[in-house]
Design a protein around this motif. Structure first.
Motif, PDB file in Angstrom:
ATOM      1  N   PHE A 194       0.811  -1.212   0.000  1.00  0.00           N
ATOM      2  CA  PHE A 194       0.000   0.000   0.000  1.00  0.00           C
ATOM      3  C   PHE A 194       0.847   1.265   0.000  1.00  0.00           C
ATOM      4  O   PHE A 194       1.976   1.284   0.515  1.00  0.00           O
ATOM      5  CB  PHE A 194      -0.920   0.027   1.222  1.00  0.00           C
ATOM      6  CG  PHE A 194      -2.237  -0.655   1.010  1.00  0.00           C
ATOM      7  CD1 PHE A 194      -3.261  -0.004   0.323  1.00  0.00           C
ATOM      8  CD2 PHE A 194      -2.460  -1.931   1.486  1.00  0.00           C
ATOM      9  CE1 PHE A 194      -4.483  -0.626   0.122  1.00  0.00           C
ATOM     10  CE2 PHE A 194      -3.679  -2.558   1.297  1.00  0.00           C
ATOM     11  CZ  PHE A 194      -4.697  -1.906   0.609  1.00  0.00           C
ATOM     12  N   ILE A 195       0.281   2.287  -0.583  1.00  0.00           N
ATOM     13  CA  ILE A 195       0.796   3.647  -0.460  1.00  0.00           C
ATOM     14  C   ILE A 195       0.030   4.262   0.706  1.00  0.00           C
ATOM     15  O   ILE A 195      -1.202   4.350   0.670  1.00  0.00           O
ATOM     16  CB  ILE A 195       0.544   4.449  -1.753  1.00  0.00           C
ATOM     17  CG1 ILE A 195       1.209   3.751  -2.935  1.00  0.00           C
ATOM     18  CG2 ILE A 195       1.027   5.889  -1.595  1.00  0.00           C
ATOM     19  CD1 ILE A 195       0.554   4.069  -4.260  1.00  0.00           C
ATOM     20  N   LYS A 196       0.721   4.656   1.739  1.00  0.00           N
ATOM     21  CA  LYS A 196       0.073   5.113   2.958  1.00  0.00           C
ATOM     22  C   LYS A 196      -0.161   6.616   2.932  1.00  0.00           C
ATOM     23  O   LYS A 196       0.746   7.392   2.634  1.00  0.00           O
ATOM     24  CB  LYS A 196       0.923   4.742   4.173  1.00  0.00           C
ATOM     25  CG  LYS A 196       0.295   5.095   5.507  1.00  0.00           C
ATOM     26  CD  LYS A 196       1.163   4.626   6.659  1.00  0.00           C
ATOM     27  CE  LYS A 196       0.557   4.979   8.002  1.00  0.00           C
ATOM     28  NZ  LYS A 196       1.406   4.529   9.127  1.00  0.00           N
ATOM     29  N   ALA A 226      -7.621   6.897   5.927  1.00  0.00           N
ATOM     30  CA  ALA A 226      -6.201   6.908   6.286  1.00  0.00           C
ATOM     31  C   ALA A 226      -5.972   6.222   7.634  1.00  0.00           C
ATOM     32  O   ALA A 226      -4.990   5.486   7.814  1.00  0.00           O
ATOM     33  CB  ALA A 226      -5.685   8.342   6.324  1.00  0.00           C
ATOM     34  N   GLN A 227      -6.873   6.442   8.576  1.00  0.00           N
ATOM     35  CA  GLN A 227      -6.754   5.792   9.885  1.00  0.00           C
ATOM     36  C   GLN A 227      -6.944   4.279   9.770  1.00  0.00           C
ATOM     37  O   GLN A 227      -6.259   3.509  10.434  1.00  0.00           O
ATOM     38  CB  GLN A 227      -7.775   6.400  10.848  1.00  0.00           C
ATOM     39  CG  GLN A 227      -7.494   7.860  11.185  1.00  0.00           C
ATOM     40  CD  GLN A 227      -8.659   8.559  11.863  1.00  0.00           C
ATOM     41  OE1 GLN A 227      -9.730   7.967  12.039  1.00  0.00           O
ATOM     42  NE2 GLN A 227      -8.466   9.818  12.239  1.00  0.00           N
ATOM     43  N   TRP A 228      -7.868   3.842   8.927  1.00  0.00           N
ATOM     44  CA  TRP A 228      -8.087   2.418   8.702  1.00  0.00           C
ATOM     45  C   TRP A 228      -6.834   1.772   8.139  1.00  0.00           C
ATOM     46  O   TRP A 228      -6.412   0.696   8.581  1.00  0.00           O
ATOM     47  CB  TRP A 228      -9.262   2.212   7.747  1.00  0.00           C
ATOM     48  CG  TRP A 228      -9.572   0.773   7.457  1.00  0.00           C
ATOM     49  CD1 TRP A 228     -10.427  -0.037   8.136  1.00  0.00           C
ATOM     50  CD2 TRP A 228      -9.023  -0.023   6.400  1.00  0.00           C
ATOM     51  NE1 TRP A 228     -10.444  -1.287   7.581  1.00  0.00           N
ATOM     52  CE2 TRP A 228      -9.590  -1.314   6.511  1.00  0.00           C
ATOM     53  CE3 TRP A 228      -8.102   0.219   5.385  1.00  0.00           C
ATOM     54  CZ2 TRP A 228      -9.275  -2.350   5.631  1.00  0.00           C
ATOM     55  CZ3 TRP A 228      -7.779  -0.812   4.502  1.00  0.00           C
ATOM     56  CH2 TRP A 228      -8.358  -2.071   4.637  1.00  0.00           C
ATOM     57  N   VAL A 262       2.535   9.498   2.052  1.00  0.00           N
ATOM     58  CA  VAL A 262       2.272  10.810   1.463  1.00  0.00           C
ATOM     59  C   VAL A 262       1.286  11.552   2.378  1.00  0.00           C
ATOM     60  O   VAL A 262       0.507  10.938   3.101  1.00  0.00           O
ATOM     61  CB  VAL A 262       1.686  10.690   0.039  1.00  0.00           C
ATOM     62  CG1 VAL A 262       2.695  10.072  -0.903  1.00  0.00           C
ATOM     63  CG2 VAL A 262       0.390   9.885   0.034  1.00  0.00           C
ATOM     64  N   VAL A 263       1.353  12.844   2.340  1.00  0.00           N
ATOM     65  CA  VAL A 263       0.448  13.665   3.144  1.00  0.00           C
ATOM     66  C   VAL A 263      -0.805  14.019   2.352  1.00  0.00           C
ATOM     67  O   VAL A 263      -1.894  14.090   2.910  1.00  0.00           O
ATOM     68  CB  VAL A 263       1.168  14.943   3.627  1.00  0.00           C
ATOM     69  CG1 VAL A 263       0.195  15.870   4.348  1.00  0.00           C
ATOM     70  CG2 VAL A 263       2.329  14.587   4.547  1.00  0.00           C
ATOM     71  N   ASP A 265      -1.747   9.384  -7.782  1.00  0.00           N
ATOM     72  CA  ASP A 265      -0.679   9.577  -8.764  1.00  0.00           C
ATOM     73  C   ASP A 265       0.312   8.418  -8.728  1.00  0.00           C
ATOM     74  O   ASP A 265       0.736   7.913  -9.786  1.00  0.00           O
ATOM     75  CB  ASP A 265       0.056  10.895  -8.483  1.00  0.00           C
ATOM     76  CG  ASP A 265      -0.852  12.112  -8.667  1.00  0.00           C
ATOM     77  OD1 ASP A 265      -1.788  12.033  -9.480  1.00  0.00           O
ATOM     78  OD2 ASP A 265      -0.609  13.127  -7.988  1.00  0.00           O
ATOM     79  N   LEU A 266       0.679   7.975  -7.525  1.00  0.00           N
ATOM     80  CA  LEU A 266       1.637   6.874  -7.400  1.00  0.00           C
ATOM     81  C   LEU A 266       1.035   5.561  -7.884  1.00  0.00           C
ATOM     82  O   LEU A 266       1.722   4.747  -8.521  1.00  0.00           O
ATOM     83  CB  LEU A 266       2.086   6.749  -5.942  1.00  0.00           C
ATOM     84  CG  LEU A 266       3.015   7.865  -5.446  1.00  0.00           C
ATOM     85  CD1 LEU A 266       3.155   7.805  -3.939  1.00  0.00           C
ATOM     86  CD2 LEU A 266       4.383   7.761  -6.119  1.00  0.00           C
ATOM     87  N   ALA A 267      -0.245   5.344  -7.612  1.00  0.00           N
ATOM     88  CA  ALA A 267      -0.898   4.119  -8.092  1.00  0.00           C
ATOM     89  C   ALA A 267      -0.960   4.109  -9.615  1.00  0.00           C
ATOM     90  O   ALA A 267      -0.728   3.063 -10.251  1.00  0.00           O
ATOM     91  CB  ALA A 267      -2.302   4.005  -7.503  1.00  0.00           C
ATOM     92  N   LEU A 268      -1.256   5.242 -10.215  1.00  0.00           N
ATOM     93  CA  LEU A 268      -1.319   5.324 -11.675  1.00  0.00           C
ATOM     94  C   LEU A 268       0.038   5.069 -12.317  1.00  0.00           C
ATOM     95  O   LEU A 268       0.119   4.576 -13.454  1.00  0.00           O
ATOM     96  CB  LEU A 268      -1.853   6.695 -12.102  1.00  0.00           C
ATOM     97  CG  LEU A 268      -3.345   6.943 -11.847  1.00  0.00           C
ATOM     98  CD1 LEU A 268      -3.696   8.410 -12.093  1.00  0.00           C
ATOM     99  CD2 LEU A 268      -4.195   6.042 -12.733  1.00  0.00           C
ATOM    100  N   SER A 269       1.111   5.391 -11.606  1.00  0.00           N
ATOM    101  CA  SER A 269       2.459   5.154 -12.142  1.00  0.00           C
ATOM    102  C   SER A 269       2.998   3.773 -11.785  1.00  0.00           C
ATOM    103  O   SER A 269       4.154   3.459 -12.074  1.00  0.00           O
ATOM    104  CB  SER A 269       3.421   6.237 -11.646  1.00  0.00           C
ATOM    105  OG  SER A 269       3.565   6.176 -10.234  1.00  0.00           O
ATOM    106  N   GLY A 270       2.157   2.937 -11.127  1.00  0.00           N
ATOM    107  CA  GLY A 270       2.543   1.560 -10.847  1.00  0.00           C
ATOM    108  C   GLY A 270       3.433   1.370  -9.644  1.00  0.00           C
ATOM    109  O   GLY A 270       4.080   0.326  -9.500  1.00  0.00           O
TER     110      GLY A 270
END
Length: 273
Positions: free
Chosen positions: A175-177, A185-187, A200-201, A208-213
């Motif tokens: 995951f990207i947190k 976000a808490q979950w 990321v904040v 964006d990060l998910a779209l870039s794989g």
């Protein structure tokens, strides 16, 4: 109708009662007591020589003549609003809307539908995860995840919001947190702790990060499903599902520009996106 006996103020109060559906809710928006409104409506009926309300235990129901009167007065109200603009020009009135990151993305994508074509309102979007104070007019319209409890606020229920994991097919299974004070976000923090590709904040950065794989993002389904490159991993997360409400102040919701904007937002968000 005997025009000498009809009070324009009573016609204004009639609109409030008609729109609120009764004396008690109209009392909150007008600042008049229910008893006073009842007397004024009776005086208006006598002055006009017609019955405007069918009085029931749970509220006031409009007669057919009253519905026509409400329509005509609404048109007059709109004309007065246009005429009374400070500079007398065609300047568009400002409507401030607050929403979280994901809802704001949809707002921007559907801008023409919300602003009108041609545009007749000037929209200011305030993207914030924090809840802004509508009672103090920090914004005029706000998207919320629950029904408003403050009696000075009015709400319209929209579509159910659900969350799921999304990633590119070739992305690592991490995951990207998002580090934020939001339920999603808490979950995710409880689920993965520090075991994340990165943190990321800004929630938008996770998309964006998910779209870039780069990894897996926890997204509302109305966002994840809009991107062909992303695949939903697993089912929706039931404990994150919540209602979405459109909230405004009781005193503002009948302003022509606010009413138009609300109806357009309901058309956009009142169904699954």
């Amino acid at each position: 109708m005997n025009e000498k006996m009809v009070s324009w103020e009573d016609l204004h109060l009639f609109l409030a009662v008609a729109r609120a559906g009764g004396l008690s809710p109209a009392a909150r928006t007008t600042g008049r007591s229910a008893a006073t409104l009842g007397r004024r409506m009776l005086a208006l009926e006598r002055a006009m020589g017609r019955e405007l309300f069918i009085r029931r235990e749970r509220g006031y129901e409009l007669t057919a003549e009253a519905r026509e009167l409400e329509r005509e007065l609404g048109e007059v109200e709109n004309r007065i609003s246009r005429i009374s603009r400070p500079d007398g020009s065609s300047a568009r009135p400002l409507v401030k809307i607050s929403a979280g990151t994901w809802t704001t993305l949809i707002l921007l994508d559907r801008l023409k539908e919300i602003a009108g074509d041609p545009g007749d309102v000037r929209l200011r979007f305030v993207s914030a995860e924090a809840t802004l104070d509508i009672s103090r007019r920090e914004v005029v319209i706000g998207f919320r995840n629950r029904r408003p409890e403050d009696p000075s606020l009015a709400g319209r229920k929209l579509a159910l919001v659900e969350f799921a994991a999304y990633a590119r097919p070739d992305a690592p299974d991490q995951f990207i947190k998002v580090v934020a004070d939001t339920p999603s976000a808490q979950w995710l923090d409880r689920r993965i702790g520090a075991d994340a590709v990165c943190e990321v904040v800004s929630p938008r950065n996770s998309l964006d990060l998910a779209l870039s794989g780069k990894g897996v993002a926890l997204l509302p389904t109305f966002i994840g499903s809009r991107h062909a490159g992303l695949v939903q991993r697993g089912g929706t997360i039931s404990e994150l599902a919540h209602e979405q409400w459109l909230v405004t102040h009781q005193d503002d919701r009948h302003l022509p520009e606010v009413r138009r904007t609300i109806e357009r937002l309901v058309r956009v968000f009142g169904r699954r996106l």
